[in-house]
Motif scaffolding. Structure first.
Motif, short mmCIF file in Angstrom:
data_model
loop_
_atom_site.label_atom_id
_atom_site.label_comp_id
_atom_site.label_asym_id
_atom_site.label_seq_id
_atom_site.Cartn_x
_atom_site.Cartn_y
_atom_site.Cartn_z
N THR A 47 -29.91 -1.51 13.94
CA THR A 47 -29.89 -2.88 13.42
C THR A 47 -31.00 -3.07 12.40
N THR A 48 -30.76 -3.96 11.46
CA THR A 48 -31.79 -4.33 10.52
C THR A 48 -31.78 -5.85 10.34
N SER A 49 -32.94 -6.40 10.10
CA SER A 49 -33.03 -7.84 9.86
C SER A 49 -32.82 -8.17 8.39
N PHE A 50 -32.70 -7.15 7.55
CA PHE A 50 -32.43 -7.38 6.13
C PHE A 50 -31.03 -7.95 5.99
N VAL A 51 -30.90 -9.01 5.23
CA VAL A 51 -29.58 -9.59 4.98
C VAL A 51 -28.70 -8.58 4.25
N THR A 52 -29.28 -7.94 3.25
CA THR A 52 -28.60 -6.85 2.56
C THR A 52 -29.15 -5.55 3.14
N PRO A 53 -28.37 -4.83 3.89
CA PRO A 53 -28.90 -3.63 4.53
C PRO A 53 -29.31 -2.58 3.51
N THR A 54 -30.33 -1.83 3.87
CA THR A 54 -30.83 -0.80 2.96
C THR A 54 -30.38 0.57 3.45
N THR A 55 -30.75 1.58 2.70
CA THR A 55 -30.46 2.95 3.08
C THR A 55 -31.64 3.63 3.75
N ARG A 56 -32.73 2.91 3.92
CA ARG A 56 -33.96 3.49 4.47
C ARG A 56 -34.05 3.26 5.98
N SER A 57 -34.23 4.34 6.72
CA SER A 57 -34.28 4.22 8.17
C SER A 57 -35.47 3.37 8.64
N VAL A 58 -36.53 3.31 7.86
CA VAL A 58 -37.71 2.54 8.27
C VAL A 58 -37.43 1.05 8.30
N ASP A 59 -36.36 0.63 7.65
CA ASP A 59 -36.01 -0.79 7.62
C ASP A 59 -35.16 -1.22 8.81
N TYR A 60 -34.85 -0.28 9.67
CA TYR A 60 -34.02 -0.55 10.84
C TYR A 60 -34.88 -0.60 12.09
N LEU A 61 -34.61 -1.62 12.91
CA LEU A 61 -35.51 -1.90 14.03
C LEU A 61 -35.06 -1.26 15.33
N TYR A 62 -33.85 -1.52 15.74
CA TYR A 62 -33.35 -1.02 17.02
C TYR A 62 -32.34 0.10 16.77
N TRP A 63 -32.44 1.15 17.60
CA TRP A 63 -31.61 2.34 17.44
C TRP A 63 -30.94 2.70 18.75
N GLY A 64 -29.74 3.26 18.66
CA GLY A 64 -29.11 3.83 19.83
C GLY A 64 -29.62 5.24 20.08
N GLN A 65 -29.07 5.86 21.12
CA GLN A 65 -29.54 7.20 21.51
C GLN A 65 -28.81 8.30 20.74
N GLY A 66 -27.74 7.94 20.05
CA GLY A 66 -27.01 8.90 19.25
C GLY A 66 -25.81 9.49 19.96
N THR A 67 -24.83 9.91 19.17
CA THR A 67 -23.66 10.62 19.67
C THR A 67 -23.42 11.82 18.77
N ARG A 68 -23.14 12.95 19.37
CA ARG A 68 -23.04 14.20 18.60
C ARG A 68 -21.63 14.40 18.08
N VAL A 69 -21.58 14.76 16.81
CA VAL A 69 -20.32 15.11 16.15
C VAL A 69 -20.42 16.54 15.65
N THR A 70 -19.47 17.36 16.03
CA THR A 70 -19.43 18.75 15.59
C THR A 70 -18.09 19.00 14.93
N VAL A 71 -18.13 19.46 13.69
CA VAL A 71 -16.92 19.74 12.94
C VAL A 71 -16.85 21.25 12.71
N SER A 72 -15.81 21.86 13.25
CA SER A 72 -15.65 23.30 13.12
C SER A 72 -14.80 23.63 11.90
N SER A 73 -15.10 24.77 11.30
CA SER A 73 -14.36 25.18 10.09
C SER A 73 -13.13 25.99 10.44
#
Length: 124
Positions: free
Chosen positions: A98-124
């Motif tokens: 989440t970010t409190s910026f009205v216009t979201p940025t591309t910088r991770s430092v501008d984001y406050l709360y984060w999830g734990q992540g989900t792994r994506v693996t793409v095989s060739s």
């Protein structure tokens, strides 16, 4: 405080699709712009996509433009990332934030709360 829980990751062949979800707790989901980031092994966390509070406009990294779609359902407190035409280079752990910026940025430092992540693996 907002708690975020991602789901939907997994193993998929190149060219396949996955839909990630990010469930948010609390009543303030609709007040935040949201973003998806990813981090591949040994790499920096990078911006993938972002969406404003209302759902428009949306922003994408060049590497995923035309293949990924970010969306949200404020009634369900859920953020989505539809990923099509997946490539091996999309392999990473994907995080919503989440970010409190009205216009979201591309910088991770501008984001406050984060999830734990989900792994994506793409095989060739």
């Amino acid at each position: 405080q907002v708690q975020l829980v991602e789901s939907g990751g997994g193993l998929v062949q190149a060219g396949g699709s996955l839909r990630l979800s990010c469930a948010a707790s609390g009543r303030t989901f609709s007040t935040y712009s949201m973003g998806w980031f990813r981090q591949a092994p040994g790499e920096e966390r990078e911006f993938v996509a972002a969406i404003t509070r209302s759902g428009l406009p949306r922003y994408y990294a060049d590497s995923v433009k035309g293949r990924f779609t970010i969306s949200r359902d404020n009634a369900k407190n859920t953020l989505y990332l539809q990923m099509n035409s997946l490539k091996p280079e999309d392999t990473a752990v994907y995080y919503c934030a989440t970010t409190s910026f009205v216009t979201p940025t591309t910088r991770s430092v501008d984001y406050l709360y984060w999830g734990q992540g989900t792994r994506v693996t793409v095989s060739s």
